[in-house]
Design an enzyme around this catalytic site. Structure first.
Site, PDB file in Angstrom:
ATOM      1  N   GLU A   1      69.289  20.861  48.697  1.00  0.00           N
ATOM      2  CA  GLU A   1      67.898  20.890  48.246  1.00  0.00           C
ATOM      3  C   GLU A   1      67.686  19.998  47.041  1.00  0.00           C
ATOM      4  OE1 GLU A   1      68.066  25.057  47.571  1.00  0.00           O
ATOM      5  OE2 GLU A   1      68.344  24.818  45.430  1.00  0.00           O
TER       6      GLU A   1
ATOM      7  N   CYS B   1      65.105  16.579  40.473  1.00  0.00           N
ATOM      8  CA  CYS B   1      66.405  17.198  40.256  1.00  0.00           C
ATOM      9  C   CYS B   1      67.207  17.020  41.555  1.00  0.00           C
ATOM     10  CB  CYS B   1      66.130  18.672  39.970  1.00  0.00           C
ATOM     11  SG  CYS B   1      67.506  19.531  39.346  1.00  0.00           S
TER      12      CYS B   1
ATOM     13  N   CYS C   1      78.592  24.692  45.790  1.00  0.00           N
ATOM     14  CA  CYS C   1      79.291  24.298  44.561  1.00  0.00           C
ATOM     15  C   CYS C   1      80.488  25.218  44.372  1.00  0.00           C
ATOM     16  CB  CYS C   1      78.361  24.392  43.352  1.00  0.00           C
ATOM     17  SG  CYS C   1      79.148  23.835  41.822  1.00  0.00           S
TER      18      CYS C   1
ATOM     19  N   CYS D   1      79.973  29.373  38.411  1.00  0.00           N
ATOM     20  CA  CYS D   1      79.239  29.920  37.250  1.00  0.00           C
ATOM     21  C   CYS D   1      78.597  31.254  37.655  1.00  0.00           C
ATOM     22  CB  CYS D   1      78.180  28.936  36.774  1.00  0.00           C
ATOM     23  SG  CYS D   1      78.863  27.319  36.347  1.00  0.00           S
TER      24      CYS D   1
ATOM     25  N   CYS E   1      74.742  31.737  38.541  1.00  0.00           N
ATOM     26  CA  CYS E   1      74.148  30.705  39.403  1.00  0.00           C
ATOM     27  C   CYS E   1      74.170  31.126  40.866  1.00  0.00           C
ATOM     28  CB  CYS E   1      74.906  29.408  39.214  1.00  0.00           C
ATOM     29  SG  CYS E   1      74.439  28.139  40.407  1.00  0.00           S
TER      30      CYS E   1
ATOM     31  N   CYS F   1      68.933  26.422  40.569  1.00  0.00           N
ATOM     32  CA  CYS F   1      69.661  25.710  41.614  1.00  0.00           C
ATOM     33  C   CYS F   1      70.153  26.642  42.724  1.00  0.00           C
ATOM     34  CB  CYS F   1      70.823  24.929  41.021  1.00  0.00           C
ATOM     35  SG  CYS F   1      71.939  25.937  40.045  1.00  0.00           S
TER      36      CYS F   1
END
Ligand code: SF4
Length: 350
Positions: A92, A105, A112, A116, A119, A334
């Site tokens: 995205e 962005c 990922c 984190c 996230c 995100c």
């Protein structure tokens, strides 16, 4: 035959493909202007070129390599696109509208692997790196939607994924983005954001592209950073700050530090004092962002806490700004759109 993603070609490779079809030297400039500046989504639009050349290009190259599966628009003008890639992966990008200009962005990985804890993308894990063309096609799509390159002012690589874990695609993407014959962005308008992948910061510095560097800091010390960002266990703050201090800066250029304020975790005055200490001597600015509440695990800071945190930083001579959370109702943090599409987020959160 499967067509090749047009944006996977470095500009020098495109020159080779074109000269095999039509040796006239000005053809490259024509194609680049249509594709990169005007955002054309098909070769048939390139009406100042011969039809047989357009047909030949259309046989082998795809100017719209990614399907837009979903588009969400928020009241503040932000737009989020979910793309389907050729192998079924999802990625995205988010376009944020601010006072008459737009910032895109951009994502660099599907999912990922950095883990984190605050996230949404981390819950997906790393699916795969994006190619050069899958990165730059996001920029081309936003330009297409805005009907012109000049309407997209800033690019920030802080979408889905850790950009510095995909430097083999990111560096040529940045070269096409900065090239005056390509998207023609000034490095001042391009920012690469990292969670603190130190070897990547060192390599990006060596590439000498001059782009801005942003660090997703989010913690005043190693113990809190270890809790929020596993990368810190491998590269603790001392190593991170050493790499940041060595990043070459132009006069007046600053490193950006992003600091997501999470209620009761990293938001006290004492934390702010420690952050000021960490950044001492670094030309920097700090963006304070309220946690965009997406899970039961963390909460937003109390009313007025961000302002209190900012006051402490300002009193220590730091340049600290509060960034309004944009696109909140479309899940602009995100990875959320992908998570919704895959059904990994409870429907009530949408
Ligand atoms: S915050 Fe960025 S680096 Fe960390 S898991 Fe999410 S996408 Fe990856």
């Amino acid at each position: 035959m499967m067509k090749r993603n047009f944006f996977d070609l470095k500009l020098s490779d495109l020159s080779g493909v074109l000269s095999d079809m039509d040796p006239k030297p000005f053809r490259l400039g024509q194609v680049l202007r249509w594709a990169y500046v005007m955002g054309a989504d098909g070769f048939d639009l390139m009406t100042d070129m011969p039809k047989d050349l357009r047909d030949k290009l259309d046989e082998v190259l795809d100017l719209s390599p990614m399907a837009v599966l979903d588009e969400l628009r928020s009241r503040d003008g932000s737009v989020k696109w979910l793309y389907g890639l050729h192998d079924g992966e999802l990625v995205e990008s988010v376009m944020i509208r601010e006072e008459g200009h737009n910032t895109l962005c951009v994502s660099t990985q599907a999912g990922c692997g950095m883990g984190c804890t605050f996230c949404e993308t981390a819950t997906v894990g790393l699916r795969r790196n994006l190619s050069l063309g899958e990165i730059t096609a996001q920029v081309a799509y936003a330009i297409r939607t805005l009907e012109g390159r000049n309407r997209l002012r800033n690019l920030v690589f802080m979408g889905m994924g850790e950009p510095l874990k995909n430097l083999d695609a990111l560096v040529p993407a940045l070269e096409n983005i900065l090239d005056p014959s390509g998207f023609d962005y000034s490095p001042r308008r391009v920012t690469v954001s990292t969670c603190g992948w130190v070897p990547g910061i060192v390599r990006l510095a060596k590439e000498g592209l001059g782009v801005n560097l942003a660090i997703s800091l989010n913690a005043p010390d190693d113990s809190i950073r270890d809790l929020l960002m596993p990368v810190n266990r491998k590269y603790p703050l001392a190593q991170l700050m050493e790499a940041v201090r060595a990043y070459p800066l132009r006069p007046r250029q600053r490193i950006t530090f992003e600091y997501v304020i999470i209620g009761g975790i990293n938001d006290s005055d004492e934390h702010a004092l420690k952050v000021a200490g960490l950044l001492r001597g670094i030309p920097s600015k700090i963006n304070l962002i309220s946690y965009n509440e997406t899970s039961a695990r963390f909460r937003k800071p109390e009313e007025g806490r961000i302002e209190g945190f900012q006051r402490v930083l300002l009193s220590r001579g730091c340049l600290a700004t509060i960034r309004r959370s944009r696109g909140e109702e479309i899940g602009a943090a995100c990875g959320q759109l992908r998570a919704l599409s895959k059904g990994t987020v409870h429907a009530g959160e949408k």
